[in-house]
Write a protein that holds these residues in place. Structure first.
Motif, PDB file in Angstrom:
ATOM      1  N   GLU A 139       2.460  13.720 -11.886  1.00 34.27           N
ATOM      2  CA  GLU A 139       2.669  12.366 -12.361  1.00 34.27           C
ATOM      3  C   GLU A 139       2.379  11.380 -11.231  1.00 34.27           C
ATOM      4  OE1 GLU A 139       5.567  14.061 -10.220  1.00 34.27           O
ATOM      5  OE2 GLU A 139       5.430  14.663 -12.327  1.00 34.27           O
ATOM      6  N   ALA A 140       2.246  10.105 -11.621  1.00 34.58           N
ATOM      7  CA  ALA A 140       1.994   9.068 -10.629  1.00 34.58           C
ATOM      8  C   ALA A 140       3.160   8.982  -9.642  1.00 34.58           C
ATOM      9  CB  ALA A 140       1.776   7.721 -11.313  1.00 34.58           C
ATOM     10  N   LEU A 141       2.849   8.797  -8.377  1.00 32.76           N
ATOM     11  CA  LEU A 141       3.873   8.739  -7.337  1.00 32.76           C
ATOM     12  C   LEU A 141       4.208   7.297  -6.979  1.00 32.76           C
ATOM     13  CD1 LEU A 141       2.575  11.581  -4.969  1.00 32.76           C
ATOM     14  CD2 LEU A 141       4.388  11.706  -6.691  1.00 32.76           C
ATOM     15  N   PRO A 142       5.423   7.043  -6.482  1.00 33.92           N
ATOM     16  CA  PRO A 142       5.793   5.692  -6.064  1.00 33.92           C
ATOM     17  C   PRO A 142       4.973   5.257  -4.861  1.00 33.92           C
ATOM     18  CG  PRO A 142       7.456   7.268  -5.361  1.00 33.92           C
ATOM     19  CD  PRO A 142       6.518   8.027  -6.250  1.00 33.92           C
ATOM     20  N   ILE A 143       4.643   3.990  -4.783  1.00 35.90           N
ATOM     21  CA  ILE A 143       3.792   3.512  -3.693  1.00 35.90           C
ATOM     22  C   ILE A 143       4.405   2.294  -3.016  1.00 35.90           C
ATOM     23  CG2 ILE A 143       1.725   4.317  -4.896  1.00 35.90           C
ATOM     24  CD1 ILE A 143       1.088   1.301  -5.423  1.00 35.90           C
ATOM     25  N   ALA A 144       3.890   2.023  -1.817  1.00 41.44           N
ATOM     26  CA  ALA A 144       4.177   0.773  -1.121  1.00 41.44           C
ATOM     27  C   ALA A 144       2.860   0.014  -1.007  1.00 41.44           C
ATOM     28  CB  ALA A 144       4.754   1.042   0.271  1.00 41.44           C
ATOM     29  N   ARG A 145       2.926  -1.282  -1.111  1.00 41.97           N
ATOM     30  CA  ARG A 145       1.712  -2.107  -1.092  1.00 41.97           C
ATOM     31  C   ARG A 145       1.322  -2.444   0.339  1.00 41.97           C
ATOM     32  NH1 ARG A 145       0.750  -7.640  -1.114  1.00 41.97           N
ATOM     33  NH2 ARG A 145      -1.243  -8.264  -2.045  1.00 41.97           N
ATOM     34  N   LEU A 146       0.034  -2.274   0.644  1.00 44.11           N
ATOM     35  CA  LEU A 146      -0.477  -2.614   1.964  1.00 44.11           C
ATOM     36  C   LEU A 146      -0.724  -4.114   2.021  1.00 44.11           C
ATOM     37  CD1 LEU A 146      -1.286  -1.237   4.625  1.00 44.11           C
ATOM     38  CD2 LEU A 146      -3.611  -1.032   3.719  1.00 44.11           C
ATOM     39  N   GLY A 147       0.011  -4.799   2.883  1.00 44.66           N
ATOM     40  CA  GLY A 147      -0.112  -6.253   3.006  1.00 44.66           C
ATOM     41  C   GLY A 147      -1.112  -6.644   4.059  1.00 44.66           C
ATOM     42  N   THR A 148      -0.893  -7.778   4.710  1.00 43.25           N
ATOM     43  CA  THR A 148      -1.775  -8.252   5.773  1.00 43.25           C
ATOM     44  C   THR A 148      -0.966  -8.522   7.028  1.00 43.25           C
ATOM     45  OG1 THR A 148      -3.355  -9.976   6.436  1.00 43.25           O
ATOM     46  CG2 THR A 148      -1.530 -10.656   5.028  1.00 43.25           C
ATOM     47  N   SER A 149      -1.612  -8.364   8.167  1.00 42.13           N
ATOM     48  CA  SER A 149      -0.965  -8.673   9.443  1.00 42.13           C
ATOM     49  C   SER A 149      -1.517  -9.966  10.033  1.00 42.13           C
ATOM     50  CB  SER A 149      -1.179  -7.513  10.432  1.00 42.13           C
ATOM     51  OG  SER A 149      -2.549  -7.154  10.516  1.00 42.13           O
ATOM     52  N   ALA A 150      -2.422 -10.631   9.302  1.00 45.52           N
ATOM     53  CA  ALA A 150      -3.078 -11.824   9.835  1.00 45.52           C
ATOM     54  C   ALA A 150      -2.130 -13.010   9.945  1.00 45.52           C
ATOM     55  CB  ALA A 150      -4.278 -12.187   8.966  1.00 45.52           C
ATOM     56  N   ASP A 151      -1.092 -13.048   9.091  1.00 43.01           N
ATOM     57  CA  ASP A 151      -0.206 -14.211   9.086  1.00 43.01           C
ATOM     58  C   ASP A 151       1.193 -13.902   9.629  1.00 43.01           C
ATOM     59  OD1 ASP A 151       0.729 -12.613   7.067  1.00 43.01           O
ATOM     60  OD2 ASP A 151       0.616 -14.117   5.478  1.00 43.01           O
ATOM     61  N   LEU A 152       1.307 -12.831  10.424  1.00 53.08           N
ATOM     62  CA  LEU A 152       2.619 -12.488  10.976  1.00 53.08           C
ATOM     63  C   LEU A 152       3.151 -13.601  11.864  1.00 53.08           C
ATOM     64  CD1 LEU A 152       2.235  -8.707  11.925  1.00 53.08           C
ATOM     65  CD2 LEU A 152       3.485  -9.699  10.001  1.00 53.08           C
ATOM     66  N   MET A 153       4.459 -13.826  11.750  1.00 52.45           N
ATOM     67  CA  MET A 153       5.115 -14.852  12.552  1.00 52.45           C
ATOM     68  C   MET A 153       6.069 -14.196  13.545  1.00 52.45           C
ATOM     69  SD  MET A 153       5.960 -17.613   9.534  1.00 52.45           S
ATOM     70  CE  MET A 153       6.721 -16.347   8.488  1.00 52.45           C
ATOM     71  N   ILE A 154       6.017 -14.628  14.781  1.00 46.37           N
ATOM     72  CA  ILE A 154       6.947 -14.115  15.786  1.00 46.37           C
ATOM     73  C   ILE A 154       8.367 -14.477  15.367  1.00 46.37           C
ATOM     74  CG2 ILE A 154       7.570 -14.070  18.220  1.00 46.37           C
ATOM     75  CD1 ILE A 154       4.761 -13.046  17.577  1.00 46.37           C
ATOM     76  N   GLY A 155       9.220 -13.478  15.280  1.00 44.00           N
ATOM     77  CA  GLY A 155      10.604 -13.712  14.896  1.00 44.00           C
ATOM     78  C   GLY A 155      10.904 -13.391  13.450  1.00 44.00           C
TER      79      GLY A 155
END
Length: 448
Positions: A139-155
């Motif tokens: 059966e289909a397995l649970p997943i996590a979505r791959l986001g972006t690191s381009a807009d990461l904010m310090i903190g």
């Protein structure tokens, strides 16, 4: 009236307590709790087995006589490893670190709900420390979505989930401490990492670093200083996406070529060019017709940024370029004649026609397949190869610890190795083998 109060008092108290508990739980369900509940089913424990020769067990005289017949596995031992991973596709595609599964003879994946699967390696890349696994489920397995690191904010708040020390489903939280971080560990320089103070310990490698929306913004991969408190690193999600796409489609990362050479920028050269910063790399050569030439890069330019992050030196530039497979465009910020300009550079695959020139001009070697082995049939006079005593007829067994037995294998290994400052060869002469390090001569041959 008094009796009625006594009769309904306990029920009222219970209802009030229940209502208070519900309200308290709602208040305690913050962003971190929601991320964990949302993503943890997609985080997996990875166990590996690796067979190695035992150095401690002596074979009996009988085993020596029969050469191990009837006990072929004796004298070998299994070493178990552990790590983490995350499912990114419901068909069973899992991302982890290359070093988690490197050399494994068997890989086992255990989901958060206890289901266990054997995994196969779709592709791995040691240079970027990423690997893609595949498990087959009904059966289909649970997943996590791959986001972006381009807009990461310090903190900003981040969450790490993994199996430190084999303790599965362990959650830690912290913040993004820095981006584009470069550090040295295990005699290697690691570039363009996300730094976090979320606790990351052995076994966390390969697990996800998540933002408060539950998106993967990095793959945890390194521990600074052998587990220093508050310092952990993750491969940024945008690089993960590029490398995983290559590994899924081709089983490996196709070596990219930009066609330029760069050296460290000295303070004197920076002053002469009007550059008042302490970072950057100086372009010393641009191959005619190369991607760099087509993008507009010129000899004498200072490379200031690549992909939105500063370039510290030539080694940093070379390492960062390796994070972009062929045909993956990236922005390049250059300083020229007192002004900065941004170019879009799209690397291509290294032209096979240039490999022979690379071997001869940069290393001083010509090779030829003969009788099932790869032999030298030319050594350039005055080259480093000649100075160390290499001669025609010597057999090349490995290039940077990669076995080579054919001219095509040699070309592929050399294309992969070319962005380093040197190449390690295992050479056989007669009955003896020798490890020899040859520098790539930077003032000759095609640009890298």
């Amino acid at each position: 009236m008094k009796a009625g109060v006594m009769r309904w008092g306990p029920l009222v108290v219970a209802l009030l307590a229940s209502s208070g508990a519900s309200a308290d739980m709602a208040r305690r369900r913050d962003a971190v709790v929601e991320v964990v509940q949302k993503v943890s089913p997609a985080v997996v424990y990875i166990g590996t087995e690796q067979e190695v020769e035992s150095r401690f067990r002596r074979r009996s005289p009988l085993e020596e006589f029969f050469g191990g017949m009837g006990g072929g596995e004796q004298g070998r031992q299994k070493i178990e490893g552990l790590g983490s991973g995350v499912i990114i596709d419901p068909t069973g595609i899992i991302v982890t670190n290359d070093h988690v599964i490197r050399g494994a003879s068997a890989i086992h994946v255990v989901l958060a709900d206890g289901r266990s699967y054997d995994a196969e390696v779709i592709g791995s890349d040691a240079g970027n420390d990423l690997a893609v696994l595949k498990v087959t489920a009904k059966e289909a397995l649970p997943i996590a979505r791959l986001g972006t690191s381009a807009d990461l904010m310090i903190g900003e708040t981040v969450v790490a989930i993994g199996s430190p020390f084999g303790l599965s489903k362990t959650v830690t939280a912290g913040v993004v401490s820095a981006v584009g971080r470069t550090f040295r560990a295990d005699n290697r320089v690691y570039n363009d990492f996300v730094q976090t103070d979320a606790a990351i310990n052995p076994g966390n490698s390969g697990g996800p670093l998540l933002n408060v929306d539950g998106e993967i913004i990095g793959i945890n991969t390194a521990i600074f200083g052998g587990g220093a408190q508050g310092i952990g690193f993750a491969i940024p999600a945008d690089k993960v996406r590029r490398i995983v796409d290559e590994l899924t489609r081709f089983g490996k990362v196709r070596p990219s070529w930009v066609g330029l050479d760069a050296v460290d920028l000295t303070p004197r050269a920076a002053r002469q060019l009007g550059w008042d910063r302490s970072y950057g790399a100086l372009v010393t050569a641009v191959e005619t017709g190369s991607p760099a030439d087509q993008a507009g890069v010129k000899r004498g330019d200072i490379v200031a940024e690549l992909g939105g992050s500063r370039i510290q030196d030539a080694e940093d530039f070379d390492t960062r370029v390796r994070g972009y497979p062929a045909r993956s465009a990236f922005p390049l910020v250059l300083f020229r004649e007192g002004a900065t300009r941004t170019l879009q550079l799209t690397p291509s695959e290294f032209p096979p026609r240039m490999v022979e020139s690379l071997a001869w001009d940069r290393l001083g070697l010509k090779v030829k397949e003969t009788r099932g082995v790869l032999a030298l049939n030319g050594v350039r006079a005055g080259s480093a190869a000649a100075e160390v005593g290499l001669e025609p007829g010597d057999i090349i067994l490995r290039v940077n610890n990669q076995p080579v037995t054919s001219a095509d294998g040699f070309k592929e290994a050399l294309i992969t190795a070319r962005r380093g400052r040197s190449v390690l060869l295992l050479v056989r002469r007669g009955r003896y083998g020798y490890h020899i390090t040859l520098p790539f001569e930077q003032d000759r041959g095609p640009s890298l």
